[in-house]
Design a protein around this motif. Structure first.
Motif, PDB file in Angstrom:
ATOM      1  N   VAL A 100      -1.169  -9.770  -4.503  1.00 32.75           N
ATOM      2  CA  VAL A 100      -1.239  -8.446  -5.141  1.00 32.75           C
ATOM      3  C   VAL A 100      -2.540  -7.759  -4.728  1.00 32.75           C
ATOM      4  N   LYS A 101      -3.623  -8.519  -4.782  1.00 32.52           N
ATOM      5  CA  LYS A 101      -4.928  -7.954  -4.433  1.00 32.52           C
ATOM      6  C   LYS A 101      -4.933  -7.498  -2.979  1.00 32.52           C
ATOM      7  N   SER A 102      -4.382  -8.315  -2.118  1.00 34.50           N
ATOM      8  CA  SER A 102      -4.408  -7.977  -0.699  1.00 34.50           C
ATOM      9  C   SER A 102      -3.491  -6.785  -0.394  1.00 34.50           C
ATOM     10  N   GLU A 109      -4.127  -1.321  -9.771  1.00 35.01           N
ATOM     11  CA  GLU A 109      -3.521  -0.387  -8.812  1.00 35.01           C
ATOM     12  C   GLU A 109      -2.012  -0.650  -8.679  1.00 35.01           C
ATOM     13  N   LEU A 110      -1.625  -1.916  -8.708  1.00 39.06           N
ATOM     14  CA  LEU A 110      -0.187  -2.230  -8.682  1.00 39.06           C
ATOM     15  C   LEU A 110       0.504  -1.607  -9.902  1.00 39.06           C
ATOM     16  N   LYS A 111      -0.102  -1.789 -11.079  1.00 44.68           N
ATOM     17  CA  LYS A 111       0.489  -1.220 -12.300  1.00 44.68           C
ATOM     18  C   LYS A 111       0.609   0.295 -12.192  1.00 44.68           C
ATOM     19  N   THR A 112      -0.435   0.941 -11.692  1.00 46.89           N
ATOM     20  CA  THR A 112      -0.420   2.402 -11.522  1.00 46.89           C
ATOM     21  C   THR A 112       0.739   2.817 -10.612  1.00 46.89           C
ATOM     22  N   LYS A 113       0.912   2.094  -9.518  1.00 45.22           N
ATOM     23  CA  LYS A 113       1.976   2.427  -8.557  1.00 45.22           C
ATOM     24  C   LYS A 113       3.364   2.237  -9.184  1.00 45.22           C
ATOM     25  N   LEU A 114       3.521   1.158  -9.972  1.00 43.83           N
ATOM     26  CA  LEU A 114       4.816   0.907 -10.624  1.00 43.83           C
ATOM     27  C   LEU A 114       5.110   1.981 -11.667  1.00 43.83           C
ATOM     28  N   GLY A 125      17.343   5.340 -12.969  1.00 41.82           N
ATOM     29  CA  GLY A 125      17.086   4.456 -11.839  1.00 41.82           C
ATOM     30  C   GLY A 125      16.144   3.342 -12.203  1.00 41.82           C
ATOM     31  N   TRP A 126      15.522   2.793 -11.169  1.00 43.88           N
ATOM     32  CA  TRP A 126      14.671   1.607 -11.310  1.00 43.88           C
ATOM     33  C   TRP A 126      13.412   1.749 -10.471  1.00 43.88           C
ATOM     34  N   ALA A 127      12.312   1.185 -10.980  1.00 46.92           N
ATOM     35  CA  ALA A 127      11.085   0.999 -10.198  1.00 46.92           C
ATOM     36  C   ALA A 127      11.004  -0.477  -9.844  1.00 46.92           C
ATOM     37  N   TRP A 128      10.607  -0.766  -8.609  1.00 43.01           N
ATOM     38  CA  TRP A 128      10.659  -2.149  -8.099  1.00 43.01           C
ATOM     39  C   TRP A 128       9.351  -2.608  -7.484  1.00 43.01           C
ATOM     40  N   LEU A 129       9.090  -3.914  -7.627  1.00 40.09           N
ATOM     41  CA  LEU A 129       8.136  -4.602  -6.759  1.00 40.09           C
ATOM     42  C   LEU A 129       8.990  -5.523  -5.885  1.00 40.09           C
ATOM     43  N   ILE A 130       8.874  -5.335  -4.575  1.00 38.96           N
ATOM     44  CA  ILE A 130       9.727  -6.110  -3.660  1.00 38.96           C
ATOM     45  C   ILE A 130       8.875  -6.864  -2.648  1.00 38.96           C
ATOM     46  N   VAL A 131       9.477  -7.880  -2.052  1.00 40.46           N
ATOM     47  CA  VAL A 131       8.973  -8.459  -0.816  1.00 40.46           C
ATOM     48  C   VAL A 131       9.826  -7.836   0.275  1.00 40.46           C
ATOM     49  N   ASP A 132       9.194  -7.017   1.136  1.00 40.38           N
ATOM     50  CA  ASP A 132       9.989  -6.284   2.125  1.00 40.38           C
ATOM     51  C   ASP A 132      10.368  -7.198   3.297  1.00 40.38           C
ATOM     52  N   ASN A 133      11.084  -6.649   4.277  1.00 42.82           N
ATOM     53  CA  ASN A 133      11.619  -7.490   5.342  1.00 42.82           C
ATOM     54  C   ASN A 133      10.544  -8.022   6.285  1.00 42.82           C
ATOM     55  N   ASN A 134       9.284  -7.540   6.120  1.00 43.51           N
ATOM     56  CA  ASN A 134       8.161  -8.112   6.861  1.00 43.51           C
ATOM     57  C   ASN A 134       7.358  -9.095   6.010  1.00 43.51           C
ATOM     58  N   LYS A 136       5.987  -8.467   3.126  1.00 42.30           N
ATOM     59  CA  LYS A 136       4.894  -7.806   2.406  1.00 42.30           C
ATOM     60  C   LYS A 136       5.365  -7.295   1.045  1.00 42.30           C
ATOM     61  N   LEU A 137       4.440  -7.304   0.084  1.00 43.38           N
ATOM     62  CA  LEU A 137       4.722  -6.708  -1.226  1.00 43.38           C
ATOM     63  C   LEU A 137       4.740  -5.190  -1.093  1.00 43.38           C
ATOM     64  N   ALA A 138       5.680  -4.544  -1.773  1.00 43.08           N
ATOM     65  CA  ALA A 138       5.740  -3.075  -1.762  1.00 43.08           C
ATOM     66  C   ALA A 138       6.363  -2.588  -3.060  1.00 43.08           C
ATOM     67  N   VAL A 139       5.967  -1.387  -3.474  1.00 43.26           N
ATOM     68  CA  VAL A 139       6.550  -0.737  -4.656  1.00 43.26           C
ATOM     69  C   VAL A 139       7.503   0.334  -4.167  1.00 43.26           C
ATOM     70  N   THR A 140       8.679   0.382  -4.769  1.00 40.43           N
ATOM     71  CA  THR A 140       9.670   1.371  -4.385  1.00 40.43           C
ATOM     72  C   THR A 140      10.518   1.720  -5.613  1.00 40.43           C
ATOM     73  N   SER A 141      11.420   2.676  -5.459  1.00 39.33           N
ATOM     74  CA  SER A 141      12.341   2.958  -6.558  1.00 39.33           C
ATOM     75  C   SER A 141      13.700   3.339  -5.997  1.00 39.33           C
ATOM     76  N   THR A 142      14.721   3.186  -6.822  1.00 44.02           N
ATOM     77  CA  THR A 142      16.083   3.515  -6.407  1.00 44.02           C
ATOM     78  C   THR A 142      16.762   4.321  -7.508  1.00 44.02           C
ATOM     79  N   PRO A 143      17.754   5.159  -7.148  1.00 44.58           N
ATOM     80  CA  PRO A 143      18.504   5.903  -8.158  1.00 44.58           C
ATOM     81  C   PRO A 143      19.619   5.054  -8.779  1.00 44.58           C
ATOM     82  N   ASN A 144      20.040   5.453  -9.956  1.00 46.15           N
ATOM     83  CA  ASN A 144      21.234   4.875 -10.599  1.00 46.15           C
ATOM     84  C   ASN A 144      21.114   3.355 -10.694  1.00 46.15           C
TER      85      ASN A 144
END
Ligand code: MN3
Length: 202
Positions: A100-102, A109-114, A125-134, A136-144
């Motif tokens: 998370v720190k890295s 900062e992670l909490k702020t982004k979420l 919709g939803w807010a997400w913390l994901i491990v992306d296809n590389n 890496k941790l990333a924050v994203t969101s999706t509809p519905n």
């Protein structure tokens, strides 16, 4: 084998005062149950029948809107119940905390982004913390009831944490104050469960 709704891993009032008992009962017993029932109906007689939830999500563009909405609804809520706990709150520890720190500089900062991802998702919709296809941790969101496992998602990866920002998740207690709900929910996040998801997703 039809999909089934499991019981909540804690009592419906266990997350009070942050998430109230009535919301939990309706959310799990009516909304999540509805997604499970409608998913079973939607896959009946299609080649999705007998497939795992993950397999359906990864190929969801091949299926009907009913399969998309309800397979997402089932997956998203299963994850949601599992990353909340009456013993939650606090901060991540160990290898996950380092990741998370890295990725974000700090846990704050992670909490702020979420919270931003949840607050700015228009409608449901939803807010997400994901491990992306590389990896890496990333924050994203999706509809519905979409999610990052779906082949139709803008940002794809494995969700390890998600916040439901549909009004049904918070309206009884927080009404129109979604940001207050987004603040309160961090008191009941089970970071050990999230860390376990992280270790499995990497
Ligand atoms: Mn919901």
């Amino acid at each position: 084998m039809a999909f089934e709704l499991k019981a909540l891993p804690y009592a419906a009032d266990a997350l009070e005062p942050h998430i109230d008992k009535e919301t939990m009962n309706i959310h799990h017993g009516k909304h999540h149950q509805g997604y499970v029932n409608n998913l079973n109906k939607a896959i009946e007689g299609t080649d999705a029948e007998g497939k795992s939830l993950e397999e359906i999500l990864k190929n969801v563009s091949k299926y009907s809107a009913g399969v998309r909405n309800n397979s997402g609804g089932h997956y998203n809520h299963k994850l949601f119940w599992s990353i909340l706990s009456p013993n939650g709150g606090g901060e991540p520890t160990g290898e996950f905390a380092e990741a998370v720190k890295s990725a974000f500089g700090s846990f704050e900062e992670l909490k702020t982004k979420l919270k931003e991802a949840g607050a700015t998702r228009f409608g449901s919709g939803w807010a997400w913390l994901i491990v992306d296809n590389n990896g890496k941790l990333a924050v994203t969101s999706t509809p519905n009831q979409d999610n990052p496992v779906m082949d139709v998602a803008e940002v794809q990866g494995t969700p390890i944490f998600g916040i439901d920002v549909w009004e049904h998740a918070y309206y009884l207690k927080y009404q129109n104050k979604r940001p207050d709900y987004l603040e309160a929910i961090f008191n009941v996040v089970d970071w050990e469960a999230v860390a376990k998801n992280f270790a499995e997703a990497k």
